[in-house]
Design a protein around this motif. Structure first.
Motif, mmCIF file in Angstrom:
data_model
loop_
_atom_site.group_PDB
_atom_site.id
_atom_site.type_symbol
_atom_site.label_atom_id
_atom_site.label_comp_id
_atom_site.label_asym_id
_atom_site.label_seq_id
_atom_site.Cartn_x
_atom_site.Cartn_y
_atom_site.Cartn_z
ATOM 1 N N ASP A 380 0.854 -1.185 0.000
ATOM 2 C CA ASP A 380 0.000 0.000 0.000
ATOM 3 C C ASP A 380 0.893 1.238 0.000
ATOM 4 O OD1 ASP A 380 -1.744 2.093 0.482
ATOM 5 O OD2 ASP A 380 -2.957 0.990 1.926
ATOM 6 N N ALA A 381 1.095 1.817 -1.188
ATOM 7 C CA ALA A 381 1.980 2.973 -1.312
ATOM 8 C C ALA A 381 1.466 4.161 -0.516
ATOM 9 C CB ALA A 381 2.141 3.352 -2.781
ATOM 10 N N ARG A 382 0.132 4.330 -0.481
ATOM 11 C CA ARG A 382 -0.444 5.454 0.270
ATOM 12 C C ARG A 382 -0.120 5.324 1.749
ATOM 13 N NH1 ARG A 382 -5.384 6.226 2.768
ATOM 14 N NH2 ARG A 382 -6.044 8.410 2.927
ATOM 15 N N LYS A 383 -0.160 4.102 2.278
ATOM 16 C CA LYS A 383 0.139 3.877 3.682
ATOM 17 C C LYS A 383 1.601 4.205 3.980
ATOM 18 C CE LYS A 383 -2.246 2.096 7.226
ATOM 19 N NZ LYS A 383 -3.590 2.580 7.602
ATOM 20 N N VAL A 384 2.487 3.858 3.069
ATOM 21 C CA VAL A 384 3.912 4.140 3.255
ATOM 22 C C VAL A 384 4.144 5.642 3.337
ATOM 23 C CG1 VAL A 384 6.201 3.953 2.205
ATOM 24 C CG2 VAL A 384 4.662 1.990 2.163
ATOM 25 N N VAL A 385 3.518 6.395 2.435
ATOM 26 C CA VAL A 385 3.682 7.849 2.445
ATOM 27 C C VAL A 385 3.069 8.448 3.707
ATOM 28 C CG1 VAL A 385 3.136 9.992 1.226
ATOM 29 C CG2 VAL A 385 3.807 7.964 -0.066
ATOM 30 N N GLN A 386 1.948 7.876 4.172
ATOM 31 C CA GLN A 386 1.367 8.321 5.448
ATOM 32 C C GLN A 386 2.370 8.152 6.592
ATOM 33 O OE1 GLN A 386 -2.245 6.112 6.049
ATOM 34 N NE2 GLN A 386 -3.494 7.499 4.825
ATOM 35 N N ALA A 387 3.117 7.054 6.551
ATOM 36 C CA ALA A 387 4.125 6.820 7.586
ATOM 37 C C ALA A 387 5.215 7.883 7.530
ATOM 38 C CB ALA A 387 4.737 5.427 7.417
ATOM 39 N N TYR A 388 5.636 8.277 6.329
ATOM 40 C CA TYR A 388 6.622 9.346 6.188
ATOM 41 C C TYR A 388 6.110 10.644 6.805
ATOM 42 C CZ TYR A 388 8.902 6.375 2.652
ATOM 43 O OH TYR A 388 9.525 5.351 1.991
ATOM 44 N N VAL A 389 4.832 10.962 6.511
ATOM 45 C CA VAL A 389 4.241 12.205 7.021
ATOM 46 C C VAL A 389 4.175 12.170 8.547
ATOM 47 C CG1 VAL A 389 2.164 13.627 7.070
ATOM 48 C CG2 VAL A 389 2.925 12.614 4.908
ATOM 49 N N ALA A 390 3.726 11.016 9.095
ATOM 50 C CA ALA A 390 3.603 10.895 10.547
ATOM 51 C C ALA A 390 4.955 11.000 11.242
ATOM 52 C CB ALA A 390 2.938 9.564 10.901
#
Length: 595
Positions: A380-390
């Motif tokens: 899930d690429a969106r989830k990975v980017v969410q992790a970067y943001v968090a």
């Protein structure tokens, strides 16, 4: 081993530096070896200059045709570094050890040049080691260890280990800091600080990472390695974390025989974790060792949040365990140095030593790391980017949609590739991603966090270790169970927080009618304005086209001057021809700089 010499008549210097001089004050800078400093600095000057010339300047249009092959050049750099590190030791050895484990990313030729740093660290002389121990305990060696082995059984970058015996005959291993290692470490750290200052002059690098903070964290962690009491505390914490795990073993420490520069523990030098042949003779499956090592580190990163960040082969051993039939026959345990007893699927434990370098996952990263694991495990690429943001590791204004697309592409192209095959596809895939996502790569959207510096180092070494043990190791498949576990935990409702969440949702719902009425009112009066703009990707594409046109114009002007100069030279106007040719070179270089 031999009886310890009696040094009762030796006068011990007062506590302070290892040569007996007074200890430096808190404000006094650490002493350095000036000759060593100049030699190490000169090596890095040459290396950075080579990178600027061959990897930056010669990658520009036209000049790239004259760029020499990178592999022979970096192999030569690696050879020179290995020779310097073996000669000088210190932090240079640790840096080389880290690079030499990256078999998942680096070519075998470079790995081969640096692999010798794992076990070719020349030991310190016995006399200086004895003086170190006696100074540490302020009494003769014979009073501390009646029997002390003259030859070290292990020699690392900052310390070395000797076999010894306690008063009651217990066999132990004594880890002693290398005499004078504080000066070597201070010198190497000063060089690295200088290199960071050089890099800080480049705004492109300075804007992406806080090198000063990174260097401060690295310095603090490295200096903590020079205190055995700090290492003892780390060992105890790690032991508490894994006390109930039957697959992990931590050596027992004899605290009464420990001091700031000396650590005494049981001998756990069973089988080196990367000695595949020895593991096979014991009947231990090296592929299972890779799986278990990965599992232990996943537990450190995601559950205990306390990580052993120096997992090179010198710090990891495999302890063979007896089978049930062997236990019934009276064999309850094996000792280091025992001859292998072959069998099928022998149980084992992973033994961890050297807890000088550890890292604690900051609280703000814990949830982000779990989200990252879910994203990777579920593709899930969106989830990975969410992790970067968090985690706060993205630069302000980063195009997250573009970043998601890059990760989606990454999953599609690299998912399922075994670690041992990664370096084979790395070059081709790197070319593809540079071509497709040049805008992201040149912008460097990530801000390196100093707290995660050593965690990243540990993960890098772990990847290399797993590849050495099992070239078919599948990190993707091993991540999926953790992703599923964390996803299930994420779905569990926290009933205590539910009323607050419902209240927050209700507030947002109440605002919707008023906001909708405001929009419709503007539409009725003809004052509703919709502002559109080019997407970041389109703007970058236009910018690249504009840059290419400018470069082409400068190249045409340069070529025109060069042709004119050649014609003038042939026609006999030598000085004017040379002037025009020289001017064409200046225009060419100026065009590269301005464009």
């Amino acid at each position: 081993m031999i009886p310890s010499p009696d040094h009762r008549s030796r006068q011990h210097p007062p506590p302070g530096r290892r040569d007996g001089s007074p200890a430096p004050s808190a404000t006094e800078p650490a002493r350095i070896d000036t000759r060593r400093y100049r030699k190490v600095r000169w090596f890095f000057v040459k290396m950075l200059a080579g990178m600027i010339v061959f990897d930056v300047l010669f990658s520009l249009p036209l000049l790239r045709w004259f760029r020499p092959p990178a592999l022979p050049r970096w192999r030569k750099v690696s050879q020179h570094y290995r020779e310097m590190a073996v000669e000088m030791g210190g932090v240079l050895i640790k840096l080389g050890q880290f690079v030499s484990t990256r078999v998942d990313l680096l070519p075998p030729e470079i790995i081969h040049e640096l692999a010798g740093l794992q076990d070719r660290v020349a030991p310190a002389r016995l006399e200086t080691v004895v003086l170190q121990i006696e100074k540490d305990f302020t009494r003769p060696l014979a009073d501390i260890f009646p029997v002390f082995g003259p030859d070290p059984i292990g020699s690392a970058s900052l310390a070395q280990a000797h076999e010894a015996e306690l008063d009651d005959g217990t066999a132990v291993v004594v880890k002693v800091l290398r005499p004078g290692i504080d000066i070597l470490v201070a010198t190497d750290l000063k060089v690295m600080e200088q290199v960071c200052r050089w890099l800080n002059r480049f705004s492109h690098i300075r804007g992406r990472m806080n090198l000063d903070q990174l260097m401060a964290e690295f310095t603090a962690t490295t200096r903590r390695e020079l205190d055995m009491m700090e290492e003892l505390a780390n060992l105890k914490r790690f032991d508490d974390d894994f006390r109930k795990d039957p697959h992990v073993y931590v050596p027992r420490v004899h605290e009464n025989h420990c001091a700031p520069a000396t650590l005494t523990m049981e001998n756990v030098a069973y089988v080196k974790i990367n000695d595949v042949e020895a593991l096979g003779r014991w009947g231990i499956d090296h592929r299972q060792v890779a799986d278990r090592l990965y599992d232990v580190y996943m537990k450190q990163i995601f559950i205990t949040n306390f990580i052993h960040v120096d997992p090179h082969p010198g710090n990891l051993f495999i302890r063979p365990l007896p089978l049930e039939r062997e236990t019934a026959a009276g064999i309850h345990a094996f000792s280091p140095g025992d001859r292998p007893v072959a069998c099928e699927q022998r149980p084992f434990q992973i033994v961890f030593i050297d807890f000088g370098m550890t890292a604690v996952i900051p609280k703000r990263f814990k949830a982000a790391l779990r989200t990252m694991a879910i994203g990777v495990g579920t593709r899930d690429a969106r989830k990975v980017v969410q992790a970067y943001v968090a985690a706060g590791v993205l630069q302000p204004g980063v195009d997250t949609v573009r970043l998601e697309a890059a990760h989606e592409d990454w999953f599609n192209r690299l998912w399922g590739i075994r670690m041992g095959k990664m370096h084979e596809v790395a070059y081709e895939e790197a070319r593809y991603f540079i071509k497709e996502y040049r805008d992201l790569i040149t912008e460097i959207p990530f801000q390196l966090q100093e707290e995660m510096l050593f965690v990243g180092r540990a993960v890098g070494i772990l990847a290399g270790m797993a590849t050495q043990l099992d070239p078919e190791f599948d990190p993707w498949g091993k991540t999926i169970p953790y992703a599923r576990q964390f996803a299930r935990e994420e779905l569990k409702l926290n009933w205590k927080d539910l009323p607050e969440e419902v209240l927050l949702l209700g507030r947002h719902l109440l605002k919707i009618p008023a906001a909708l009425d405001h929009v419709l009112d503007k539409a009725r009066h003809g004052t509703l304005a919709i502002q559109v703009s080019l997407s970041p990707e389109t703007r970058r594409a236009i910018k690249r086209i504009d840059l290419s046109v400018k470069r082409f114009a400068w190249m045409v002007l340069s070529a025109g001057l060069l042709v004119s100069g050649v014609n003038l030279y042939i026609a006999g106007h030598l000085h004017l021809g040379v002037a025009f040719m020289g001017l064409s070179i200046l225009v060419f270089l100026w065009g590269l700089r301005k464009a």
